[in-house]
Design a protein around this motif. Structure first.
Motif, PDB file in Angstrom:
ATOM      1  N   ALA A 278       0.859  -1.191   0.000  1.00 14.17           N
ATOM      2  CA  ALA A 278       0.000   0.000   0.000  1.00 14.17           C
ATOM      3  C   ALA A 278       0.892   1.236   0.000  1.00 14.17           C
ATOM      4  O   ALA A 278       1.990   1.200   0.555  1.00 14.17           O
ATOM      5  N   ASP A 279       0.446   2.328  -0.622  1.00 11.71           N
ATOM      6  CA  ASP A 279       1.240   3.564  -0.625  1.00 11.71           C
ATOM      7  C   ASP A 279       1.278   4.177   0.759  1.00 11.71           C
ATOM      8  O   ASP A 279       2.308   4.640   1.220  1.00 11.71           O
ATOM      9  N   VAL A 280       0.108   4.194   1.410  1.00 12.73           N
ATOM     10  CA  VAL A 280       0.001   4.808   2.731  1.00 12.73           C
ATOM     11  C   VAL A 280      -0.730   3.854   3.671  1.00 12.73           C
ATOM     12  O   VAL A 280      -1.700   3.196   3.273  1.00 12.73           O
ATOM     13  N   ILE A 281      -0.248   3.752   4.903  1.00 14.27           N
ATOM     14  CA  ILE A 281      -0.999   3.071   5.962  1.00 14.27           C
ATOM     15  C   ILE A 281      -1.280   4.123   7.032  1.00 14.27           C
ATOM     16  O   ILE A 281      -0.354   4.694   7.602  1.00 14.27           O
ATOM     17  N   ILE A 282      -2.551   4.412   7.261  1.00 17.59           N
ATOM     18  CA  ILE A 282      -2.909   5.349   8.333  1.00 17.59           C
ATOM     19  C   ILE A 282      -3.080   4.543   9.614  1.00 17.59           C
ATOM     20  O   ILE A 282      -3.947   3.668   9.696  1.00 17.59           O
ATOM     21  N   ASP A 283      -2.227   4.828  10.588  1.00 16.04           N
ATOM     22  CA  ASP A 283      -2.327   4.167  11.897  1.00 16.04           C
ATOM     23  C   ASP A 283      -3.226   5.023  12.782  1.00 16.04           C
ATOM     24  O   ASP A 283      -2.809   6.063  13.268  1.00 16.04           O
ATOM     25  N   GLY A 284      -4.465   4.592  12.943  1.00 15.14           N
ATOM     26  CA  GLY A 284      -5.418   5.371  13.740  1.00 15.14           C
ATOM     27  C   GLY A 284      -5.891   4.596  14.956  1.00 15.14           C
ATOM     28  O   GLY A 284      -7.003   4.807  15.434  1.00 15.14           O
ATOM     29  N   GLY A 285      -5.076   3.662  15.434  1.00 14.90           N
ATOM     30  CA  GLY A 285      -5.438   2.912  16.642  1.00 14.90           C
ATOM     31  C   GLY A 285      -6.269   1.669  16.340  1.00 14.90           C
ATOM     32  O   GLY A 285      -6.428   1.286  15.180  1.00 14.90           O
ATOM     33  N   ASP A 286      -6.805   1.070  17.399  1.00 12.24           N
ATOM     34  CA  ASP A 286      -7.523  -0.196  17.266  1.00 12.24           C
ATOM     35  C   ASP A 286      -8.963   0.010  16.790  1.00 12.24           C
ATOM     36  O   ASP A 286      -9.578   1.033  17.083  1.00 12.24           O
ATOM     37  N   CYS A 287      -9.502  -0.987  16.080  1.00 13.30           N
ATOM     38  CA  CYS A 287     -10.887  -0.897  15.590  1.00 13.30           C
ATOM     39  C   CYS A 287     -11.853  -1.306  16.700  1.00 13.30           C
ATOM     40  O   CYS A 287     -11.647  -2.320  17.378  1.00 13.30           O
ATOM     41  N   ALA A 288     -12.914  -0.528  16.850  1.00 14.45           N
ATOM     42  CA  ALA A 288     -13.816  -0.710  17.997  1.00 14.45           C
ATOM     43  C   ALA A 288     -14.649  -1.993  17.918  1.00 14.45           C
ATOM     44  O   ALA A 288     -14.760  -2.730  18.894  1.00 14.45           O
ATOM     45  N   VAL A 289     -15.239  -2.272  16.767  1.00 13.30           N
ATOM     46  CA  VAL A 289     -16.127  -3.440  16.660  1.00 13.30           C
ATOM     47  C   VAL A 289     -15.295  -4.718  16.535  1.00 13.30           C
ATOM     48  O   VAL A 289     -15.588  -5.733  17.172  1.00 13.30           O
ATOM     49  N   GLY A 290     -14.254  -4.673  15.701  1.00 16.98           N
ATOM     50  CA  GLY A 290     -13.330  -5.802  15.614  1.00 16.98           C
ATOM     51  C   GLY A 290     -13.707  -6.862  14.615  1.00 16.98           C
ATOM     52  O   GLY A 290     -12.922  -7.743  14.327  1.00 16.98           O
ATOM     53  N   LEU A 291     -14.913  -6.841  14.085  1.00 15.89           N
ATOM     54  CA  LEU A 291     -15.206  -7.711  12.947  1.00 15.89           C
ATOM     55  C   LEU A 291     -15.957  -6.940  11.873  1.00 15.89           C
ATOM     56  O   LEU A 291     -16.542  -5.895  12.135  1.00 15.89           O
ATOM     57  N   GLU A 292     -15.881  -7.462  10.646  1.00 14.11           N
ATOM     58  CA  GLU A 292     -16.346  -6.707   9.490  1.00 14.11           C
ATOM     59  C   GLU A 292     -17.848  -6.431   9.539  1.00 14.11           C
ATOM     60  O   GLU A 292     -18.590  -7.112  10.244  1.00 14.11           O
ATOM     61  N   SER A 293     -18.260  -5.459   8.725  1.00 10.51           N
ATOM     62  CA  SER A 293     -19.655  -5.023   8.716  1.00 10.51           C
ATOM     63  C   SER A 293     -20.612  -6.160   8.363  1.00 10.51           C
ATOM     64  O   SER A 293     -20.255  -7.129   7.691  1.00 10.51           O
ATOM     65  N   THR A 294     -21.836  -6.005   8.820  1.00  4.94           N
ATOM     66  CA  THR A 294     -22.938  -6.865   8.420  1.00  4.94           C
ATOM     67  C   THR A 294     -23.236  -6.585   6.943  1.00  4.94           C
ATOM     68  O   THR A 294     -23.337  -5.431   6.550  1.00  4.94           O
ATOM     69  N   VAL A 295     -23.362  -7.640   6.129  1.00  7.57           N
ATOM     70  CA  VAL A 295     -23.702  -7.434   4.716  1.00  7.57           C
ATOM     71  C   VAL A 295     -25.102  -7.978   4.468  1.00  7.57           C
ATOM     72  O   VAL A 295     -25.372  -9.158   4.714  1.00  7.57           O
ATOM     73  N   ILE A 296     -25.990  -7.088   3.994  1.00  7.26           N
ATOM     74  CA  ILE A 296     -27.371  -7.515   3.699  1.00  7.26           C
ATOM     75  C   ILE A 296     -27.707  -7.150   2.261  1.00  7.26           C
ATOM     76  O   ILE A 296     -27.425  -6.036   1.811  1.00  7.26           O
ATOM     77  N   SER A 297     -28.280  -8.098   1.524  1.00  4.04           N
ATOM     78  CA  SER A 297     -28.661  -7.823   0.144  1.00  4.04           C
ATOM     79  C   SER A 297     -30.141  -7.457   0.077  1.00  4.04           C
ATOM     80  O   SER A 297     -30.991  -8.164   0.639  1.00  4.04           O
ATOM     81  N   LEU A 298     -30.431  -6.347  -0.611  1.00  5.82           N
ATOM     82  CA  LEU A 298     -31.821  -5.925  -0.830  1.00  5.82           C
ATOM     83  C   LEU A 298     -32.237  -6.271  -2.249  1.00  5.82           C
ATOM     84  O   LEU A 298     -33.174  -5.697  -2.797  1.00  5.82           O
ATOM     85  N   CYS A 299     -31.524  -7.183  -2.874  1.00  9.12           N
ATOM     86  CA  CYS A 299     -31.813  -7.563  -4.261  1.00  9.12           C
ATOM     87  C   CYS A 299     -32.704  -8.804  -4.345  1.00  9.12           C
ATOM     88  O   CYS A 299     -32.883  -9.386  -5.408  1.00  9.12           O
ATOM     89  N   TYR A 300     -33.234  -9.274  -3.212  1.00 15.91           N
ATOM     90  CA  TYR A 300     -34.166 -10.402  -3.189  1.00 15.91           C
ATOM     91  C   TYR A 300     -35.524  -9.886  -2.695  1.00 15.91           C
ATOM     92  O   TYR A 300     -35.585  -8.800  -2.123  1.00 15.91           O
ATOM     93  N   ASP A 301     -36.583 -10.669  -2.890  1.00 15.19           N
ATOM     94  CA  ASP A 301     -37.903 -10.248  -2.399  1.00 15.19           C
ATOM     95  C   ASP A 301     -37.844 -10.045  -0.889  1.00 15.19           C
ATOM     96  O   ASP A 301     -38.361  -9.067  -0.366  1.00 15.19           O
ATOM     97  N   VAL A 302     -37.233 -11.008  -0.217  1.00 13.66           N
ATOM     98  CA  VAL A 302     -37.011 -10.875   1.230  1.00 13.66           C
ATOM     99  C   VAL A 302     -35.534 -10.531   1.422  1.00 13.66           C
ATOM    100  O   VAL A 302     -34.666 -11.208   0.870  1.00 13.66           O
ATOM    101  N   PRO A 303     -35.220  -9.468   2.192  1.00 14.54           N
ATOM    102  CA  PRO A 303     -33.811  -9.106   2.399  1.00 14.54           C
ATOM    103  C   PRO A 303     -33.022 -10.299   2.930  1.00 14.54           C
ATOM    104  O   PRO A 303     -33.545 -11.074   3.731  1.00 14.54           O
TER     105      PRO A 303
END
Ligand code: TXA
Ligand code: MG
Length: 352
Positions: free
Chosen positions: A174-199
């Motif tokens: 990577a060209d730049v790494i921004i060190d901004g401390g530890d991540c609060a949640v610690g795991l990746e975002s919830t992914v929900i698809s709205l491309c089906y009749d039922v989410p």
């Protein structure tokens, strides 16, 4: 990379330090010029590039060693910007979820033409999210661009939740790494698809399934969340088919009541050269072979420490296996913990 070597820029999480804004402005320039910037979000660190620049997006895949068929999430500074890149107008469910942003939540919608197919790995749908983290938001704002960013780890490795995780994987990539401390949640975002009749929930995360159901009514959970895909089965989220989050050390998952876990672990600890990932209550001893994940009463702490613990196991000398205790149930944030740990262990689970 567009720079000769990786620049590591340390900033305070709220950007109150002297020169912090200038550092983010420098990183934003790198994004505008087609470079790669690793930056913190509230979930995990991301490896960002201008989502509208196909060449820059392609370099993300190279830097991570990522499979070409695994699409990227586009990060925007404000929920209303989602309309620039996806068809969200008149979609009531999209409106409801957008009103909750910024949040550790990614929504999938039909994409508009401005988003190159390199970002979506050829799919007609695009994943979008508005991060909460101050540094991430400033970077997007100052670049004036949507930023496509997967987690800033080498493909297959645990996602990075601390700056040193990113440096270990992305220095020289990577060209730049921004060190901004530890991540609060610690795991990746919830992914929900709205491309089906039922989410459909494709990846559980910090924004819980229960919260989604409260907002949307019925939400389906993709089979791939807790089950291993069968040979040839096509996942709804391409990322789910790859071996993920795994340290070098073999991981074996343990599930059971506090009493069962306690006696199983103490036996293993005595008889085997093993590491242990467990709740505070499960083991009285403190040793460099034991990684404690907080109390059984606080799964948020487990989530926050999980990826770091997986990386730390590779630093424990002489062990050939790590036994990792799972929460007893899959409600709340625990669904996401199960999803990640099942993959880290290649679905190797012992029910006591
Ligand atoms: O918290 C996060 O989401 C972090 C931070 C950096 O924002 N990003 C992240 O990105 O975890 P990544 O690339 O590691 O994971 C994105 C997941 C993958 O499983 C991918 O397959 C899925 O989202 N995904 C992305 N676009 C998709 C699409 N159009 N359709 C289905 N799945 C998609
Ligand atoms: Mg990832």
């Amino acid at each position: 990379m567009i720079l000769d070597e990786t620049k590591i820029l340390k900033v305070s999480p709220d950007l109150s330090g002297e020169g912090d804004i200038e550092k983010i402005a420098f990183a934003a320039e790198i994004i505008k010029k087609g470079g790669l910037v690793a930056f913190p979000t509230e979930t995990v660190y991301g490896l960002g590039a201008n989502a509208l620049d196909e060449k820059a997006v392609a370099s993300i895949f190279t830097a991570k060693g990522r499979a070409q068929d695994n699409p990227l999430i586009v990060h925007v500074a404000d929920a209303k910007d989602i309309n620039n890149y996806a068809f969200a107008e008149g979609n009531e469910k999209a409106d409801i979820l957008m009103s909750q942003m910024p949040a550790p939540l990614t929504i999938i919608l039909p994409k508009k033409d401005v988003i190159p197919l390199t970002v979506t790995a050829g799919l007609d749908n695009v994943a979008l999210r508005v991060p909460q983290n101050t540094i991430a938001r400033k970077l997007i704002e100052l670049s004036g661009l949507p930023i496509s960013a997967p987690s800033a780890n080498l493909s297959g490795k645990p996602s990075p939740t601390k700056a040193w995780h990113v440096v270990a994987d992305m220095n020289g990539r990577a060209d730049v790494i921004i060190d901004g401390g530890d991540c609060a949640v610690g795991l990746e975002s919830t992914v929900i698809s709205l491309c089906y009749d039922v989410p459909r929930l494709l990846r559980p995360g910090g924004f819980t399934y229960e919260r989604l159901c409260k907002l949307l009514g019925k939400v389906e959970i993709s089979d791939a969340v807790l089950e291993q895909l069968k040979e040839g089965q096509r996942p709804e989220s391409p990322g789910m088919k790859y071996k993920h989050y795994a340290p070098e050390t073999r991981v074996v998952l343990i599930k059971g009541s506090h009493a069962e876990v306690k006696s199983y672990l103490s036996e293993k600890y005595k008889s085997e050269n093993c590491g242990i990932i467990c709740f505070d209550e499960d083991f009285e001893l403190y040793s460099d072979r034991i990684l404690k994940m907080g109390s059984r009463k606080n799964m948020g702490e487990y989530a926050e420490k999980m990826f770091d613990a997986l990386r730390e196991t590779d630093k424990i000398c002489g062990i050939d296996v790590v036994y990792a205790v799972l929460p007893e149930t899959t409600d709340g944030i625990s669904l996401a913990i199960y999803n990640r740990m099942l993959r880290a262990s290649a679905f190797n689970l012992i029910k006591l």
